[in-house]
Design a protein around this motif. Sequence first.
Motif, mmCIF file in Angstrom:
data_model
loop_
_atom_site.group_PDB
_atom_site.id
_atom_site.type_symbol
_atom_site.label_atom_id
_atom_site.label_comp_id
_atom_site.label_asym_id
_atom_site.label_seq_id
_atom_site.Cartn_x
_atom_site.Cartn_y
_atom_site.Cartn_z
ATOM 1 N N PHE A 117 -5.447 3.576 6.335
ATOM 2 C CA PHE A 117 -4.530 4.714 6.240
ATOM 3 C C PHE A 117 -4.881 5.592 5.040
ATOM 4 O O PHE A 117 -4.899 6.829 5.144
ATOM 5 C CB PHE A 117 -3.089 4.202 6.129
ATOM 6 C CG PHE A 117 -2.073 5.275 5.877
ATOM 7 C CD1 PHE A 117 -1.650 6.103 6.902
ATOM 8 C CD2 PHE A 117 -1.541 5.454 4.606
ATOM 9 C CE1 PHE A 117 -0.712 7.101 6.668
ATOM 10 C CE2 PHE A 117 -0.607 6.441 4.363
ATOM 11 C CZ PHE A 117 -0.183 7.273 5.395
ATOM 12 N N SER A 118 -5.184 4.969 3.909
ATOM 13 C CA SER A 118 -5.522 5.724 2.700
ATOM 14 C C SER A 118 -6.799 6.533 2.895
ATOM 15 O O SER A 118 -6.870 7.710 2.509
ATOM 16 C CB SER A 118 -5.687 4.766 1.515
ATOM 17 O OG SER A 118 -4.492 4.053 1.269
ATOM 18 N N ILE A 121 -6.059 9.538 5.123
ATOM 19 C CA ILE A 121 -5.341 10.591 4.397
ATOM 20 C C ILE A 121 -6.283 11.342 3.463
ATOM 21 O O ILE A 121 -6.280 12.586 3.399
ATOM 22 C CB ILE A 121 -4.164 9.987 3.608
ATOM 23 C CG1 ILE A 121 -3.092 9.461 4.573
ATOM 24 C CG2 ILE A 121 -3.566 11.017 2.662
ATOM 25 C CD1 ILE A 121 -2.467 10.525 5.441
ATOM 26 N N LEU A 122 -7.114 10.609 2.732
ATOM 27 C CA LEU A 122 -8.044 11.247 1.798
ATOM 28 C C LEU A 122 -9.073 12.098 2.535
ATOM 29 O O LEU A 122 -9.418 13.197 2.085
ATOM 30 C CB LEU A 122 -8.748 10.177 0.955
ATOM 31 C CG LEU A 122 -7.856 9.395 -0.020
ATOM 32 C CD1 LEU A 122 -8.646 8.269 -0.678
ATOM 33 C CD2 LEU A 122 -7.276 10.319 -1.082
ATOM 34 N N ILE A 124 -8.721 13.554 5.515
ATOM 35 C CA ILE A 124 -8.059 14.743 6.063
ATOM 36 C C ILE A 124 -7.787 15.754 4.954
ATOM 37 O O ILE A 124 -8.030 16.965 5.117
ATOM 38 C CB ILE A 124 -6.755 14.343 6.773
ATOM 39 C CG1 ILE A 124 -7.068 13.516 8.025
ATOM 40 C CG2 ILE A 124 -5.942 15.580 7.142
ATOM 41 C CD1 ILE A 124 -5.841 12.924 8.690
ATOM 42 N N ALA A 125 -7.300 15.267 3.819
ATOM 43 C CA ALA A 125 -7.015 16.173 2.705
ATOM 44 C C ALA A 125 -8.287 16.845 2.201
ATOM 45 O O ALA A 125 -8.301 18.053 1.926
ATOM 46 C CB ALA A 125 -6.339 15.397 1.574
ATOM 47 N N SER A 157 -6.839 9.334 -5.284
ATOM 48 C CA SER A 157 -7.580 8.304 -4.549
ATOM 49 C C SER A 157 -7.670 6.993 -5.326
ATOM 50 O O SER A 157 -7.791 5.919 -4.719
ATOM 51 C CB SER A 157 -8.990 8.802 -4.227
ATOM 52 O OG SER A 157 -9.767 8.939 -5.411
#
Length: 200
Positions: A117-118, A121-122, A124-125, A157
């Motif tokens: 998940f992390s 998210i990173l 995509i960001a 991160s």
Amino acid sequence: MPPFAAAAAAPLLGTSGAGAAAAAGAALASSQAASRLSGLLPTRWTVQGLREYKDSKFQNWRPVTDFLDVRRIRKPASWDMIKERANANLGYYQTNYVVIFFLICIYSLMTSPFLLFSLAILAIAYHVINSSNSPTLTVLGNTYSTTQLNTYLAVLSIPLLWLGSAASTVFWIVGASLVVIGGHAALLEPPVERAFEESV
């Protein structure tokens, strides 16, 4: 060479202890295998780079019946034989080994949902920040430069990857890859086709 790898290799060679020469040979073989494996990975992690990598590498895919031919599994008699087999098999089965490496990576991520998940998210960001042609972006009514946002993302991160045990996951992937791929390369006698290619 990791201690567990040396301990696992000792019974294969029929030795009771790890002498200085054996330890040096094991470390050399391990470093050579790691170097060869790193050379099998894509050099550019972009869509185009991965497509070119697939086209160039996967044409050398070896059949599973050949890759898992148990009739050619033999205990190596010496460290020199391990190095010879590793050099031959890593070149001949390189595509198969890359697939195994990626399967190990996928398995490790699937068993670490928070890390997965992390990373999502990173990623995509990072894509959102750097896909815009504008040097600035507006976030929650405030304007930031892409450099600032990338810095904030890098800082964010650190706790995310720490909470997701990223370091231990990387070590597990490397260790599992060396054991699985290195064990296969050391135990499987190179195919006749490979020996013929080297003699020509």
